[in-house]
Design a protein around this motif. Structure first.
Motif: not given
Length: 529
Positions: A506-528
């Protein structure tokens, strides 16, 4: 060896031929982001559990900023040179979080290490069956801005030609452990045993591109008779480079699977190497001003370089490596990158591979520490006969958090609603250094991710999969309170093996997004909200 029936053998050969054709065809042209498809059952699981958290920043300060790395939080898989796995900015608090994704490839595509350039763009390496791809991604849309194809790993060729895909899932070489330097350049070791320094730049027409600025060839020092499409049955030795990191003087250190530890002088190109005979290095390593910490499958080492760049062992501590490789481990040894931590920056921590219960081990650093005083504590964690980790610890102040990966081997381990026993534990070193105490234990089931901590909000982030009676394979980003070990919220990300993160962080971006590397690519989770 038993010969397979003609029909089965024919299908196997057809699969090899089809995959080989795909690999040799190269990667697809750069395109807009494509969402990773959801497997059946996604409408039958809860999209959100828990409640939004309140940010409670943690007291204390993070590791010292490395002079040759991008700022802490932006530089590599473990966020900084010390391997702390902490970020100085907030991740999602669970306020109506949205999920987006990018599908990198039809087969594979996992984006492991994620870093950020000065403008917040993602710089990542994604593993596909056609080779590793160095990619520049837009942080909001995840669209690919630039791409550079790295050489294919020998383990991929072996997996396809021998139908043994387990080799891929336990190969840590080829550029997965790269870092971003103080000038936003990627430094990695590719599968040809070359260390590359690669910049990205915007052209006159506005398009982005990667440019190789330096290429240091290690093959004069490292055996390189590796499996490839033109060398399917090598007779020599192949020793892949697992990781690279700079020291405080700017030398680039590198380590190989078969125990070679070396340096590159970027100014002169001079190469130096030593060999730790009979030992394997499968993990990354950590660096502080007082030296380099490397763990093998036998021992933990403190290194420094001589004036001419030759790595020298300052101290060595063996640990209990057990009697075999556990399910959930890459090899018979510690699965952790060393953590350099402590309120006075005096400790280094790893885990062992003891048979019954894995232990968290904390040592005092420094070449002048008496042998009898080196070990601070040895704390058993998780259940009897069901404990291992192949991910770095999280460290902040005098605290450590460890995750249990026992039972995870590859994406097939968790199909049809299965999960792992799981668990996470926080351990604190006592203020007087006399030992360690267990603070809390959590039942979070994070099969294989490299978890992270946001010191700006006090939340730990795990990538969770729980058992499901209906066989639905649902994945969640789960936030846990660092102080108490209690869950804050869980946000559903996707269903099926395409959303399995298979050892990525899991990687936390400077803009507050959490990125997760997954088997087919990458997922991003961010507050709205």
């Amino acid at each position: 060896m038993t010969t397979p029936p003609p029909r089965r053998r024919g299908r196997a050969l057809a699969l090899v031929a089809a995959l080989a054709a795909t690999l040799l065809a190269g990667s697809a042209p750069v395109a807009q982001a494509e969402e990773i498809p959801l497997a059946p059952g996604h409408r039958l699981v809860a999209p959100y559990e828990g409640a939004p958290a309140i940010a409670r920043p943690l007291p204390g300060k993070g590791p010292a900023q490395h002079p040759y790395l991008a700022p802490n939080g932006r530089s590599g898989m473990h966020a900084d040179a010390a391997g702390s796995a902490t970020y100085p900015w907030s991740g999602p608090l669970g306020r109506d979080p949205e999920v987006t994704s990018e599908k990198i490839a039809a087969l594979g595509g996992e984006c492991a290490t994620v870093t950020f350039d000065a403008a917040g763009r993602l710089v990542t390496v994604c593993g596909t069956f056609s080779g590793f791809l160095l990619k520049l991604l837009d942080p909001r849309t995840l669209a690919t801005l630039a791409e550079y194809k790295l050489p294919q790993r020998s383990s991929t060729v072996e997996a396809v030609t021998r139908l043994d895909f387990e080799k891929i899932f336990k190969d840590t070489s080829g550029g997965a452990y790269f870092y971003l330097d103080d000038r936003d350049r990627v430094v990695l070791a590719d599968s040809r045993q070359h260390v590359l320094r690669i910049a990205h730049r915007q052209k006159a027409d506005g398009a982005w591109e990667f440019v190789v600025e330096n290429d240091w060839d290690l093959t004069s020092l490292v055996p390189h008779d590796c499996v490839s499409w033109t060398n399917l049955f090598p007779g020599g030795v192949c020793d892949p480079v697992t990781s690279v990191m700079p020291d405080w003087d700017g030398r680039i250190w590198w380590a190989t699977r078969l125990g070679r530890v070396g340096t590159v002088d970027p100014a002169t190109g001079a190469l130096r190497v030593i060999r730790l005979d009979g030992e394997e290095i499968q993990n990354s390593f950590s660096v502080a001003e007082d030296g380099v910490s490397i763990v093998t499958d036998h021992a933990l080492y403190g290194f420094r370089a001589d004036a001419d760049g030759v790595p020298r062992v300052q101290w060595r501590e063996t640990y209990d490596r057990g009697t075999g490789t556990k399910p959930g481990s890459v090899n018979q040894g510690s699965g952790t990158t060393p953590d350099l931590f402590g309120t006075e920056d005096q400790y280094v921590a790893i885990t062992d591979n003891a048979d019954d219960r894995m232990n968290v081990l904390v040592y005092r650093r420094g070449a002048d520490v008496p042998a009898a005083e080196r070990l601070v504590c040895k704390v058993p964690v998780f259940g009897s006969g069901a404990s291992t980790t192949d991910n770095s610890l999280i460290s902040w102040g005098d605290s450590l958090v460890v995750e249990n990966n026992y039972g995870y081997e590859n994406p097939s381990s968790l199909l049809l609603g299965r999960s792992v026993v799981g668990g996470a534990t926080r351990i604190d070193v006592r203020a007087d250094g006399s030992g360690c105490n267990t603070v809390w234990e959590s039942d979070v089931r994070s099969p294989s991710t490299v978890p992270k901590l946001s010191t700006a909000n006090g939340l730990l982030y795990f990538y969770e999969k729980r058992p499901h009676a209906w066989g639905i394979d649902a994945w969640y980003l789960t936030a846990v309170d660092f102080r108490t070990g209690k869950r804050a919220f869980s946000r559903f990300t996707g269903t099926g093996p395409a959303y399995d993160n298979n050892w990525a962080p899991i990687t936390i971006g400077p803009d507050g997004t959490a990125y997760v590397g997954v088997f087919n690519g990458i997922v991003a989770v961010r507050d709205t909200a």
